[in-house]
Design a protein around this motif. Structure first.
Motif, PDB file in Angstrom:
ATOM      1  N   HIS A  93       0.841  -1.197   0.000  1.00 50.79           N
ATOM      2  CA  HIS A  93       0.000   0.000   0.000  1.00 50.79           C
ATOM      3  C   HIS A  93       0.872   1.242   0.000  1.00 50.79           C
ATOM      4  CE1 HIS A  93      -4.023  -1.692   0.438  1.00 50.79           C
ATOM      5  NE2 HIS A  93      -3.439  -2.647   1.125  1.00 50.79           N
ATOM      6  N   LEU A  94       0.564   2.178  -0.903  1.00 51.54           N
ATOM      7  CA  LEU A  94       1.226   3.472  -0.995  1.00 51.54           C
ATOM      8  C   LEU A  94       0.194   4.559  -0.778  1.00 51.54           C
ATOM      9  CD1 LEU A  94       3.154   2.882  -4.354  1.00 51.54           C
ATOM     10  CD2 LEU A  94       4.062   2.636  -2.055  1.00 51.54           C
ATOM     11  N   HIS A  95       0.637   5.803  -0.703  1.00 52.02           N
ATOM     12  CA  HIS A  95      -0.316   6.905  -0.563  1.00 52.02           C
ATOM     13  C   HIS A  95      -1.186   7.049  -1.815  1.00 52.02           C
ATOM     14  CE1 HIS A  95       3.069   8.808  -2.623  1.00 52.02           C
ATOM     15  NE2 HIS A  95       2.213   9.712  -3.058  1.00 52.02           N
ATOM     16  N   LEU A  96      -0.727   6.505  -2.964  1.00 53.29           N
ATOM     17  CA  LEU A  96      -1.514   6.542  -4.201  1.00 53.29           C
ATOM     18  C   LEU A  96      -2.525   5.401  -4.291  1.00 53.29           C
ATOM     19  CD1 LEU A  96       1.359   7.299  -6.724  1.00 53.29           C
ATOM     20  CD2 LEU A  96      -0.367   8.891  -5.892  1.00 53.29           C
TER      21      LEU A  96
ATOM     22  N   VAL B 105       3.852  -3.051 -13.373  1.00 55.09           N
ATOM     23  CA  VAL B 105       3.307  -2.581 -12.101  1.00 55.09           C
ATOM     24  C   VAL B 105       1.994  -1.865 -12.354  1.00 55.09           C
ATOM     25  CG1 VAL B 105       3.703  -0.973 -10.184  1.00 55.09           C
ATOM     26  CG2 VAL B 105       5.597  -2.324 -11.090  1.00 55.09           C
ATOM     27  N   ARG B 106       1.046  -2.083 -11.476  1.00 52.34           N
ATOM     28  CA  ARG B 106      -0.212  -1.330 -11.475  1.00 52.34           C
ATOM     29  C   ARG B 106      -0.383  -0.698 -10.109  1.00 52.34           C
ATOM     30  NH1 ARG B 106      -5.221  -4.571 -14.295  1.00 52.34           N
ATOM     31  NH2 ARG B 106      -4.690  -3.968 -16.417  1.00 52.34           N
ATOM     32  N   ILE B 107      -0.858   0.537 -10.099  1.00 52.47           N
ATOM     33  CA  ILE B 107      -1.176   1.214  -8.844  1.00 52.47           C
ATOM     34  C   ILE B 107      -2.659   1.511  -8.835  1.00 52.47           C
ATOM     35  CG2 ILE B 107      -0.771   3.223  -7.387  1.00 52.47           C
ATOM     36  CD1 ILE B 107       2.053   3.350  -8.562  1.00 52.47           C
ATOM     37  N   ASP B 108      -3.358   0.854  -7.940  1.00 57.00           N
ATOM     38  CA  ASP B 108      -4.805   0.995  -7.762  1.00 57.00           C
ATOM     39  C   ASP B 108      -5.590   0.727  -9.048  1.00 57.00           C
ATOM     40  OD1 ASP B 108      -5.996   1.236  -5.326  1.00 57.00           O
ATOM     41  OD2 ASP B 108      -6.488   3.352  -5.546  1.00 57.00           O
ATOM     42  N   GLY B 109      -4.990   0.018 -10.000  1.00 57.58           N
ATOM     43  CA  GLY B 109      -5.673  -0.316 -11.243  1.00 57.58           C
ATOM     44  C   GLY B 109      -5.745   0.834 -12.239  1.00 57.58           C
TER      45      GLY B 109
END
Length: 54
Positions: A24-27, A43-47
């Motif tokens: 988990h990141l702040h994004l 890599v995917r961040i929150d889709g």
């Protein structure tokens, strides 16, 4: 979710990618995916943010 169907640029076809890591990141949730056939990863961040589109 531990599997993701996604187009692989190295294999040049749809593959089942497997989750290599998640944190988990702040994004949002950062998830690393890899193709077991060739080792390509992205890599995917929150889709919403997807490094495979770069």
């Amino acid at each position: 979710m531990r599997e993701l169907d996604h187009g692989c640029p190295n294999c040049e076809e749809e593959q089942t990618f497997y989750r290599a890591a998640a944190t988990h990141l702040h994004l949002g949730l950062k998830t690393k995916w890899y193709c077991p056939e060739c080792g390509y990863g992205f890599v995917r961040i929150d889709g919403d943010i997807d490094s495979s589109a770069a």
